[in-house]
Design a protein around this motif. Structure first.
Motif, short mmCIF file in Angstrom:
data_model
loop_
_atom_site.label_atom_id
_atom_site.label_comp_id
_atom_site.label_asym_id
_atom_site.label_seq_id
_atom_site.Cartn_x
_atom_site.Cartn_y
_atom_site.Cartn_z
N LYS A 429 3.45 2.01 -5.11
CA LYS A 429 3.12 3.16 -4.70
C LYS A 429 2.62 3.09 -3.36
CE LYS A 429 1.69 4.31 -9.36
NZ LYS A 429 0.66 3.96 -10.11
N ASN A 430 1.87 1.92 -3.19
CA ASN A 430 0.87 1.79 -1.87
C ASN A 430 0.66 0.37 -1.74
OD1 ASN A 430 -1.14 1.58 -3.62
ND2 ASN A 430 -1.54 3.82 -3.45
N TYR A 431 -0.11 -0.20 -0.70
CA TYR A 431 -0.64 -1.40 -0.68
C TYR A 431 -1.59 -1.90 -1.69
CZ TYR A 431 -5.20 -0.47 1.58
OH TYR A 431 -6.41 -0.03 1.90
N GLU A 432 -2.46 -1.08 -2.26
CA GLU A 432 -3.38 -1.18 -3.35
C GLU A 432 -2.76 -1.61 -4.48
OE1 GLU A 432 -5.70 2.00 -1.34
OE2 GLU A 432 -3.68 1.50 -1.60
N ASP A 433 -1.43 -0.87 -4.91
CA ASP A 433 -0.71 -1.10 -5.96
C ASP A 433 0.06 -2.55 -5.90
OD1 ASP A 433 0.81 -0.56 -8.41
OD2 ASP A 433 2.47 0.12 -7.19
N ARG A 434 0.37 -2.68 -4.74
CA ARG A 434 1.15 -4.07 -4.46
C ARG A 434 0.08 -5.29 -4.68
NH1 ARG A 434 3.83 -4.51 1.19
NH2 ARG A 434 1.70 -4.08 1.86
N GLY A 435 -1.08 -5.16 -4.18
CA GLY A 435 -1.94 -6.07 -4.31
C GLY A 435 -2.52 -6.43 -5.79
#
Length: 445
Positions: A429-435
Motif C-alpha cells: 500500500k505504501n512504504y509503511e506497509d512494506r516496512g
C-alpha cells in the motif's frame, strides 16, 4: 453565496483540507478517482461534506472557485488538464492551511533526503524546550487538519516538492532545505532543473525577517543558490568549513549565529551516521532561531529516538541483524544507509522505479554488499545497474520471500538491510506497509 472549493484526492491531506474549508464556511466537495477509506468517509459525512469516489463529476469540478489538489495527483491526468484549461486557481493543502494559521510560526522542512528525520528532531527539540508545537505535513496529521481541529502557536511542517508546486503565499519563518538529489523525475518531465526549482519554492515568499537553513556541502543547492536566493537570512551548515550557521570541526558541532554559540560532541548525538550529523545541525540551528535554551537543545539531541521505517533496528536472528529502512525511496537514501554500514550487508532493493540511476551505489556495493535481493514486480533496472558489481542478485516477489532469501544469503555477523530505493506501490500500500510486512517476516523466521 459561499465560495465553492473542490478537494481533489481523499487521503489525509485532502480530508484535512476539506475539514478546514468547511469550518471556514466554504461550499466543499471532495472528489477522488479511486476509493475513499472508511474512516475518512465517516469524517466527511459527520462534517456534512459531500464526496464522490471512483471518478470525477467534471461539471461540478469545473464550477469551482478554487481547487485544492492533493500532492499525489500529477498534472498530466485529464481532470487537472481540464482545470488548468478553465483557468481555475489550484492550491495545495499547505497553502490553504497557511491562510488560516493566524499568528503561529512555521518551520518548514524539505529536501530529497533527511527531511523526515530533521522534521521530527526539530519537533522533539521544541517539545523538550517547552514550546507547544505540532508535527504536521508528510508526518503526523495534515497541516490543514491541525489548524482546523487543534491550532498551535508553532507548526513544524515537512513539505514535499509536490506540495510546494501549488503554493502562492505560504511563507515559513524558518525554511530548511536538507539537500537536493535526483528524485521524482517522472513528475518533472525528467528534468532535474524542474525538480530543483520546485524545492527552492520553500523560500519563494520569505523576507528579511525569515531564515533559510541549507547545506553548504550540497553541490546542487550551492550551485542554484544565486538563482533562487531572496531576502531571507542564509544559515549554512557544513562539515568542511566554519560557517555563520552550524558546522562540525574535530568531532564537535558548533551552532553559531552571532557572538554566542552552542557546542557539543557528535559522539553525544543519539542518531549515528554522517547524514544524521547534517540533520542534527539543521535542527539545532532551527531550534536556536526559535530561542530554545541551549541545555534543552543538547538534551533533545541526546534523547531523540530513531524513526519507524528509517534505519530502524528490527531484531538479530542467529547473529544476523535486520534493519528496516523502508522509507528509503530513492537512490541517495540507500547511499546514506550503505555508507553507515560497518558490517557485510545483504541489501534488499526494488519496487516502482522512479528513473533511478544506480551507478552512485556501485562502489559501496562492491566494498560491502554480500548480495542483492530484489523485491519488486520488475527488477530489470537493478540487474542492469549491478551486472558488473560482482555480487549475486536474486528475485523475490514478497516481503516474506525477500526476508527468507536474505537470511539464507547472510552469514553470522552480517546485516540484512531493507533500503529499497523505489516506491512501494507495486506490492504494498505504501512504504509503511512494506516496512511492517518486512518486520513481521523477520519475526516469523
Amino acid at each position: 453565496m459561499a465560495k465553492k472549493i473542490i478537494i481533489l484526492g481523499s487521503g489525509e491531506s485532502g480530508v484535512g483540507a476539506a475539514l478546514l474549508a468547511k469550518q471556514k464556511g466554504f461550499d466543499v466537495f471532495v472528489s477522488d478517482s479511486s476509493s475513499l477509506k472508511e474512516p475518512y468517509k465517516k469524517e466527511l459525512d459527520e462534517a456534512g461534506i459531500q464526496w464522490e469516489e471512483g471518478g470525477h463529476s467534471m461539471d461540478v469540478i469545473l464550477a469551482a472557485d478554487e481547487v485544492v489538489k492533493s500532492p499525489g495527483i500529477p498534472e498530466k491526468v485529464p481532470v487537472m488538464k481540464a482545470i488548468r484549461e478553465k483557468g481555475i486557481s489550484v492550491i495545495s493543502e499547505i497553502e490553504l492551511a497557511y491562510r488560516y494559521k493566524g499568528d503561529s510560526k512555521i518551520v518548514a522542512i524539505t529536501g530529497s533526503n533527511g527531511k523526515t528525520t530533521t522534521t521530527t528532531l526539530i519537533h522533539h527539540i521544541c517539545i523538550t524546550g517547552g514550546l507547544d508545537a505540532a508535527l504536521v505535513g508528510n508526518v503526523g496529521f495534515s497541516f490543514a487538519r491541525q489548524v482546523a481541529q487543534s491550532p498551535k502557536p508553532y507548526y513544524i511542517v515537512e513539505v514535499s516538492s509536490f506540495q510546494l508546486d501549488d503554493i502562492k503565499t505560504f511563507k515559513p519563518e524558518i525554511a530548511v532545505l536538507t539537500n537536493i538529489t535526483e528524485d521524482h523525475l517522472d513528475r518533472y518531465d525528467y528534468k532535474f532543473e524542474n525538480y530543483i526549482a520546485s524545492k527552492f519554492r520553500i523560500i519563494m515568499n520569505q523576507d528579511e525577517h525569515d531564515y533559510f537553513i541549507y547545506s553548504e556541502d550540497d553541490e546542487v543547492t550551492t550551485q542554484y543558490l544565486e538563482k533562487f536566493k531572496n531576502h531571507s537570512n542564509p544559515l549554512p551548515i557544513s562539515m568542511r568549513k566554519e560557517t555563520n550557521g552550524a558546522f562540525i570541526k574535530d568531532g564537535d558541532m558548533y551552532v553559531r549565529t552571532g557572538e554566542d554559540f552552542i557546542t557539543m560532541s557528535v559522539e553525544d548525538f543519539f542518531q549515528k551516521g554522517k547524514h544524521n550529523q547534517y540533520n542534527t545541525m539543521a535542527a539545532c540551528l532551527a531550534a536556536e532561531k526559535l530561542d530554545i535554551r541551549k541545555d534543552r537543545i543538547k538534551e533533545a539531541v541526546q534523547t531523540f529516538q530513531s524513526l519507524e521505517h528509517r534505519m530502524e533496528p528490527v531484531i538479530t536472528v542467529r547473529g544476523v541483524e535486520f534493519i528496516n529502512d523502508s522509507k528509503s525511496t530513492n537512490v541517495n537514501s540507500v547511499w546514506y544507509a550503505l555508507e553507515s554500514m560497518v558490517k557485510p550487508t545483504v541489501l534488499i532493493l526494488g519496487g516502482v522505479d522512479k528513473g533511478n540511476d544506480y551507478s552512485i551505489l556501485k562502489d559501496l556495493v562492491k566494498q560491502n554488499v554480500r548480495a542483492i535481493v530484489c523485491m519488486g514486480t520488475d527488477n530489470s533496472k537493478i540487474y542492469e545497474g549491478f551486472a558488473d558489481a560482482g555480487v549475486p542478485i536474486v528475485d523475490t516477489a514478497s516481503a516474506q520471500e525477500a526476508v527468507r532469501a536474505s537470511f539464507e544469503l547472510a552469514q553470522k555477523g552480517d546485516v540484512v538491510l531493507l533500503s529499497p530505493a523505489c516506491a512501494s506501490f507495486d506490492l504494498f500500500k505504501n512504504y509503511e506497509d512494506r516496512g511492517t510486512q518486512f518486520k513481521q517476516a523477520v519475526r516469523d523466521l
